[in-house]
Design a protein around this motif. Structure first.
Motif, mmCIF file in Angstrom:
data_model
loop_
_atom_site.group_PDB
_atom_site.id
_atom_site.type_symbol
_atom_site.label_atom_id
_atom_site.label_comp_id
_atom_site.label_asym_id
_atom_site.label_seq_id
_atom_site.Cartn_x
_atom_site.Cartn_y
_atom_site.Cartn_z
ATOM 1 N N ARG A 36 -7.117 -90.041 -64.796
ATOM 2 C CA ARG A 36 -6.737 -88.634 -64.639
ATOM 3 C C ARG A 36 -7.279 -88.079 -63.324
ATOM 4 N NH1 ARG A 36 -8.451 -87.256 -69.012
ATOM 5 N NH2 ARG A 36 -6.487 -87.294 -70.192
ATOM 6 N N VAL B 277 -4.969 -86.648 -60.247
ATOM 7 C CA VAL B 277 -5.136 -85.273 -59.762
ATOM 8 C C VAL B 277 -5.487 -85.275 -58.275
ATOM 9 C CG1 VAL B 277 -6.584 -83.209 -59.932
ATOM 10 C CG2 VAL B 277 -5.729 -84.300 -62.008
ATOM 11 N N ASP C 118 1.244 -86.193 -61.270
ATOM 12 C CA ASP C 118 1.258 -85.802 -62.678
ATOM 13 C C ASP C 118 0.125 -86.514 -63.416
ATOM 14 O OD1 ASP C 118 1.943 -85.096 -65.318
ATOM 15 O OD2 ASP C 118 3.288 -86.820 -65.482
ATOM 16 N N ALA C 119 -0.727 -85.741 -64.089
ATOM 17 C CA ALA C 119 -1.861 -86.314 -64.808
ATOM 18 C C ALA C 119 -1.775 -86.016 -66.294
ATOM 19 C CB ALA C 119 -3.170 -85.782 -64.235
ATOM 20 N N GLU C 120 -0.559 -85.854 -66.784
ATOM 21 C CA GLU C 120 -0.378 -85.611 -68.218
ATOM 22 C C GLU C 120 -0.728 -86.859 -69.022
ATOM 23 O OE1 GLU C 120 0.405 -82.664 -69.596
ATOM 24 O OE2 GLU C 120 0.283 -81.849 -67.547
ATOM 25 N N GLU C 121 -1.011 -86.658 -70.288
ATOM 26 C CA GLU C 121 -1.409 -87.773 -71.149
ATOM 27 C C GLU C 121 -0.320 -88.837 -71.230
ATOM 28 O OE1 GLU C 121 -3.457 -90.346 -73.374
ATOM 29 O OE2 GLU C 121 -4.272 -88.556 -72.379
ATOM 30 N N ALA C 122 0.942 -88.414 -71.173
ATOM 31 C CA ALA C 122 2.032 -89.389 -71.236
ATOM 32 C C ALA C 122 1.982 -90.348 -70.039
ATOM 33 C CB ALA C 122 3.380 -88.668 -71.269
ATOM 34 N N THR C 123 1.631 -89.835 -68.880
ATOM 35 C CA THR C 123 1.521 -90.686 -67.694
ATOM 36 C C THR C 123 0.341 -91.636 -67.825
ATOM 37 O OG1 THR C 123 2.464 -88.943 -66.302
ATOM 38 C CG2 THR C 123 1.232 -90.697 -65.188
#
Length: 229
Positions: free
Chosen positions: A70, A74, A79-84
């Motif tokens: 993460r 960042v 994109d640092a979403e959980e899905a990624t």
């Protein structure tokens, strides 16, 4: 070179020692990071796991690895979403073994050695890999460091493996590509068998391995030599 005592149990590291992490590079690239970020991420994940252990605490590999990834995403403005993050780290469940692992483990098993794995990751992540390679039945135990609550190279991790196997630590040998793991195992009382897959110099600051070989096939040959003495 003096004769090396033959161990009763081989404790096998998993990440990089048995599994080939190279396919993970493509997942980092899919997330927008360069492929070489895998090396930075893996080193930083180990660093933070070691730091918690040194502080007397514990964090699991998935949580620590997710935090590191993460931060990397960042910092790169990605994109640092959980899905990624999950899309990258789920690749651990789809890795394969190095080509020498299956035949090497079979030979070692046939020579009467007890085989167990011990990883700083989650033991469950490697089940598909071992199953597909038809080596799962060769492994007496598949262990991780959650139960002792200390990452290798803390001595508690190796002692936990010895307790599960019902042997003293001096009847075990750790097999790993990482010199820090070899050093930790030796200080804990195990033998250390270094798989020098990358043919890189062994650090002088660490205790030297009892045996150094390029792969598991060569290790099986060396163990056979131990039997003949």
């Amino acid at each position: 070179m003096p004769a090396i005592p033959r161990p009763e149990v081989l404790v096998l590291d998993v990440n990089e020692t048995l599994s080939d992490l190279e396919p993970l590079r493509a997942r980092f690239e899919t997330a927008g990071l360069p492929g070489h970020s895998l090396d930075e991420w893996f080193a930083a994940t180990l660093r933070d796991g070691f730091a918690l252990t040194a502080a007397g605490s514990y964090g699991n590999f998935r949580t620590i690895g997710g935090d590191v990834l993460r931060s990397m995403l960042v910092s790169a403005g990605l994109d640092a979403e959980e899905a990624t993050i999950g899309g990258v780290l789920s690749g651990f469940t789809e890795l394969g073994l190095h080509p020498d692992v299956a035949p090497g483990l079979q030979r070692l098993h046939d020579q009467g050695l007890r085989l167990v794995t011990l990883t700083n990751g989650a033991a469950a992540m490697s089940e598909r890999m071992f199953t597909e390679a038809s080596v799962l039945p060769l492994l007496e135990h598949r262990l991780d460091v959650e139960a002792p609550g200390r990452w290798k190279p803390h001595p508690a991790a190796y002692q936990y493996a010895a307790e599960v196997c019902g042997v003293e630590v001096d009847r075990m040998a750790l097999v790993a590509v990482h010199p820090w793991d070899i050093d930790g195992a030796r200080r804990a009382g195990l033998q250390g068998f270094h798989l020098d897959r990358r043919a890189t110099p062994y650090p002088e600051a660490f205790l030297a391995p009892d045996l150094q070989v390029p792969d598991l096939t060569a290790l099986a040959e060396a163990v056979q030599t131990m039997l003949s003495h």
